[in-house]
Design a protein around this motif. Sequence first.
Motif, PDB file in Angstrom:
ATOM      1  N   SER A 268     -17.154 -17.577  -0.547  1.00 54.53           N
ATOM      2  CA  SER A 268     -16.830 -16.274  -1.130  1.00 54.53           C
ATOM      3  C   SER A 268     -17.884 -15.917  -2.168  1.00 54.53           C
TER       4      SER A 268
ATOM      5  N   TRP B 225      -7.844 -16.531 -10.854  1.00 55.80           N
ATOM      6  CA  TRP B 225      -8.616 -16.417  -9.607  1.00 55.80           C
ATOM      7  C   TRP B 225      -8.195 -17.501  -8.627  1.00 55.80           C
TER       8      TRP B 225
ATOM      9  N   ARG C 125      -4.844 -14.208  -7.962  1.00 53.06           N
ATOM     10  CA  ARG C 125      -4.382 -13.011  -8.689  1.00 53.06           C
ATOM     11  C   ARG C 125      -5.516 -12.209  -9.323  1.00 53.06           C
TER      12      ARG C 125
ATOM     13  N   VAL D 128      -9.920 -11.030  -8.894  1.00 51.96           N
ATOM     14  CA  VAL D 128     -11.205 -11.036  -8.196  1.00 51.96           C
ATOM     15  C   VAL D 128     -12.296 -11.046  -9.272  1.00 51.96           C
TER      16      VAL D 128
ATOM     17  N   GLU E 233     -15.912 -11.066  -4.118  1.00 52.84           N
ATOM     18  CA  GLU E 233     -15.239 -10.734  -2.859  1.00 52.84           C
ATOM     19  C   GLU E 233     -13.738 -10.964  -3.014  1.00 52.84           C
ATOM     20  N   ASP E 234     -12.943  -9.993  -2.562  1.00 49.93           N
ATOM     21  CA  ASP E 234     -11.492 -10.160  -2.703  1.00 49.93           C
ATOM     22  C   ASP E 234     -10.915 -11.009  -1.578  1.00 49.93           C
ATOM     23  N   ALA E 235      -9.714 -11.523  -1.809  1.00 45.66           N
ATOM     24  CA  ALA E 235      -9.071 -12.467  -0.886  1.00 45.66           C
ATOM     25  C   ALA E 235      -8.849 -11.865   0.495  1.00 45.66           C
ATOM     26  N   ASP E 236      -8.545 -10.569   0.581  1.00 52.13           N
ATOM     27  CA  ASP E 236      -8.327  -9.938   1.891  1.00 52.13           C
ATOM     28  C   ASP E 236      -9.611  -9.927   2.720  1.00 52.13           C
TER      29      ASP E 236
END
Length: 192
Positions: free
Chosen positions: A80, A100, A104, A106, A111-114
């Motif tokens: 990531s 993080w 919870r 970014v 880069e976000d979790a999705d």
Amino acid sequence: MTTLLLVRHAATPWTQERRLQGRTDIDLSDAGRADAAALRPLVAAWAPATLISSPLARTRSTAALLSDLDPTLDPRWMESSLGDWEGRLPAELGADYTAWRAGRLVPPGGEDADAVRTRIVAAVTAAAARPGPVLVVTHGGTIRAVLAHYLGLTADLIEPVAAPSLTAVDVDGRGARLRAFNAGAARPVPAA
């Protein structure tokens, strides 16, 4: 069902310092090279038919020490992006680091979790279509994403992924099964 042999790259100088690497392209330390070479017999025992690697130097070097197979470089297996946090220590980030790791927060510019989940699902699908077992040399964050998405094993439920170590997961269209986790870990597991 295809067995994915997910190997976290061996240690870099930043791994040993516990610095967050993200996509910063750092090669292995001497200790990391020795640990990767020591992991080779365990990987060979699984008799991988295919080798896929993140294109970053630390994964390419680890892959070369683990197998004589020609690797396919796949950027979907990259770590990531940690944006502004790359090169920093968890202690410098305090509660933000904890948030993080729990999914919870970014990192700024990260880069976000999705986005991570979307590319990892595509990478797993492509890898599972290859002749197996499939050796994938990747990063701790991507292995955690596979375990969270396919098995519900979020970071708060597992030990950190050791550098280097092997995690074996059987995958098919119906689900996944964990066969090994952190196998062959030679050194203490870093918390980052």
